[in-house]
Design a protein around this motif. Structure first.
Motif, short mmCIF file in Angstrom:
data_model
loop_
_atom_site.label_atom_id
_atom_site.label_comp_id
_atom_site.label_asym_id
_atom_site.label_seq_id
_atom_site.Cartn_x
_atom_site.Cartn_y
_atom_site.Cartn_z
N HIS A 162 0.86 -1.18 0.00
CA HIS A 162 0.00 0.00 0.00
C HIS A 162 0.90 1.23 0.00
O HIS A 162 1.91 1.26 0.69
CB HIS A 162 -0.91 0.02 1.24
N THR A 163 0.54 2.23 -0.77
CA THR A 163 1.34 3.45 -0.82
C THR A 163 0.46 4.66 -0.61
O THR A 163 -0.73 4.67 -0.94
CB THR A 163 2.06 3.60 -2.17
N GLU A 164 1.07 5.70 -0.05
CA GLU A 164 0.38 6.99 0.07
C GLU A 164 1.38 8.12 -0.10
O GLU A 164 2.46 8.10 0.50
CB GLU A 164 -0.33 7.13 1.41
N ARG A 165 1.00 9.08 -0.91
CA ARG A 165 1.83 10.26 -1.10
C ARG A 165 1.51 11.26 0.00
O ARG A 165 0.37 11.73 0.12
CB ARG A 165 1.56 10.89 -2.47
N LEU A 166 2.50 11.56 0.83
CA LEU A 166 2.31 12.55 1.88
C LEU A 166 3.66 13.07 2.35
O LEU A 166 4.70 12.46 2.13
CB LEU A 166 1.52 11.98 3.06
N ASP A 167 3.62 14.21 3.01
CA ASP A 167 4.79 14.80 3.65
C ASP A 167 4.66 14.51 5.14
O ASP A 167 3.64 14.85 5.75
CB ASP A 167 4.81 16.31 3.38
N GLU A 226 -4.58 3.94 8.90
CA GLU A 226 -5.19 3.28 7.75
C GLU A 226 -4.35 2.10 7.28
O GLU A 226 -4.89 1.06 6.88
CB GLU A 226 -5.37 4.27 6.60
N SER A 227 -3.04 2.24 7.35
CA SER A 227 -2.17 1.14 6.96
C SER A 227 -2.39 -0.07 7.86
O SER A 227 -2.45 -1.21 7.38
CB SER A 227 -0.70 1.58 7.04
N ALA A 228 -2.52 0.17 9.15
CA ALA A 228 -2.77 -0.93 10.08
C ALA A 228 -4.09 -1.62 9.76
O ALA A 228 -4.20 -2.85 9.81
CB ALA A 228 -2.77 -0.40 11.52
N ALA A 229 -5.10 -0.81 9.42
CA ALA A 229 -6.39 -1.38 9.09
C ALA A 229 -6.33 -2.21 7.81
O ALA A 229 -6.90 -3.30 7.72
CB ALA A 229 -7.42 -0.26 8.94
N ARG A 230 -5.62 -1.71 6.81
CA ARG A 230 -5.54 -2.42 5.53
C ARG A 230 -4.70 -3.69 5.65
O ARG A 230 -5.04 -4.73 5.08
CB ARG A 230 -4.94 -1.51 4.46
N LEU A 231 -3.59 -3.60 6.37
CA LEU A 231 -2.71 -4.76 6.52
C LEU A 231 -3.28 -5.79 7.48
O LEU A 231 -2.95 -6.96 7.41
CB LEU A 231 -1.33 -4.31 6.99
N GLY A 232 -4.10 -5.34 8.40
CA GLY A 232 -4.71 -6.24 9.36
C GLY A 232 -3.89 -6.50 10.60
O GLY A 232 -4.41 -7.01 11.60
N ARG A 233 -2.63 -6.13 10.58
CA ARG A 233 -1.72 -6.28 11.73
C ARG A 233 -0.46 -5.50 11.40
O ARG A 233 -0.20 -5.19 10.24
CB ARG A 233 -1.40 -7.74 12.04
N VAL A 234 0.31 -5.18 12.42
CA VAL A 234 1.58 -4.47 12.22
C VAL A 234 2.64 -5.13 13.10
O VAL A 234 2.50 -5.17 14.31
CB VAL A 234 1.47 -2.97 12.57
N HIS A 235 3.68 -5.63 12.46
CA HIS A 235 4.80 -6.22 13.19
C HIS A 235 5.99 -5.29 13.28
O HIS A 235 6.87 -5.47 14.14
CB HIS A 235 5.25 -7.51 12.51
#
Length: 274
Positions: free
Chosen positions: A76-81, A94-103
């Motif tokens: 997943h990618t997002e353009r931001l500063d 949002e990344s955590a939600a999309r990935l379903g978990r964060v290690h």
């Protein structure tokens, strides 16, 4: 947020000797260029699912396509500063939600504004601090609960300039603060099962960046700078990415609150001396 093809390739990029890596998910800030790109590719090669942000849409698309073509991983990618603190926080959530978990969380984005003391404004110090201290603090704040749930870890990318004096002072001070912050947060988050470490790269040879330009424009000065390294060469960003990947892995469970130099034994962090 843009999403590259979410179809996972079963065991597609799993490397021999790296059991369980395909189940991991990692968030990387500044993950589309330079060291960030090499970190993204290294983690993808280990089978990690990834969420990556950066300022340049073309670079994000390029690394996403490379990850998909070479490793078949979800990205997943997002353009931001990262100076946009609310956007950064939203990206991590949002990344955590999309990935379903964060290690894992890796904060690569950084930099500085301003030159020497006489020509540096207070706003330059503020921006440099926000880039190198506030940005990783916010990202880790948002990721901490998820990391606690997986027994995960964070790696903050500092610099040789954070512990070996070199101009500009605002960058050195911010990177030193980042190193100290990592050790403090390791103590704060350790009881929740979250490790926090720093990696301090030396001067890296990255095409299109400052040291590569010095090599091309002033070979004599570049050769003189190489003498600051016992091995006679600058650091390869892939070498730093390997250490980052190790620190995120279960093989580094005993490493917490540490600052790991990956500088090839570099002396002066600048081609112009201390």
């Amino acid at each position: 947020m843009n999403s590259v093809d979410d179809t996972d390739v079963a065991g597609g990029a799993r490397e021999a000797g790296r059991p369980g890596a395909s189940k991991r998910a990692v968030i990387v800030t500044g993950g589309s260029r330079g060291l960030g790109r090499e970190t993204t590719l290294r983690l993808a090669a280990q089978g990690c699912d990834l969420a990556v942000c950066g300022r340049d849409a073309a670079s994000l698309e390029a690394v996403a396509e490379e990850v998909r073509a070479r490793h078949g991983r979800t990205l997943h990618t997002e353009r931001l500063d990262v100076l946009d603190e609310s956007a950064l926080a939203a990206f991590v959530r949002e990344s955590a939600a999309r990935l379903g978990r964060v290690h894992g969380l890796v904060t690569v984005a950084g930099g500085a504004r301003g030159t020497d003391l006489r020509d540096t404004e207070p706003s330059d110090w503020d921006l440099t601090c926000r880039l190198n201290v506030t940005h990783p603090a916010i990202a880790l704040r948002e990721a901490a609960d998820h990391l606690a749930g997986t027994g995960g870890s964070a790696v903050l990318v500092s610099s040789v300039s954070g512990w070996k004096p070199a101009p500009p002072a605002q960058y050195a001070a911010a990177k030193a603060a980042q190193i100290h912050m990592a050790s403090s947060l390791a103590r704060e988050l350790g009881p929740r099962g979250v490790r926090v470490n720093c990696v301090s790269p030396g001067s890296m040879l990255i095409e299109g960046k400052g040291w590569a330009r010095l090599r091309d424009e002033d070979p004599r000065a570049y050769r003189a700078f190489e003498k600051e390294f016992p091995g006679g060469r600058l650091v390869d960003p892939r070498e730093v990415a390997e250490v980052i990947a190790f620190l995120l892995s279960d093989r580094a469970r005993g490493v917490n609150g540490a600052n790991i130099p990956v500088d090839g034994g570099q002396n002066a962090p600048s081609a112009y001396g201390y």
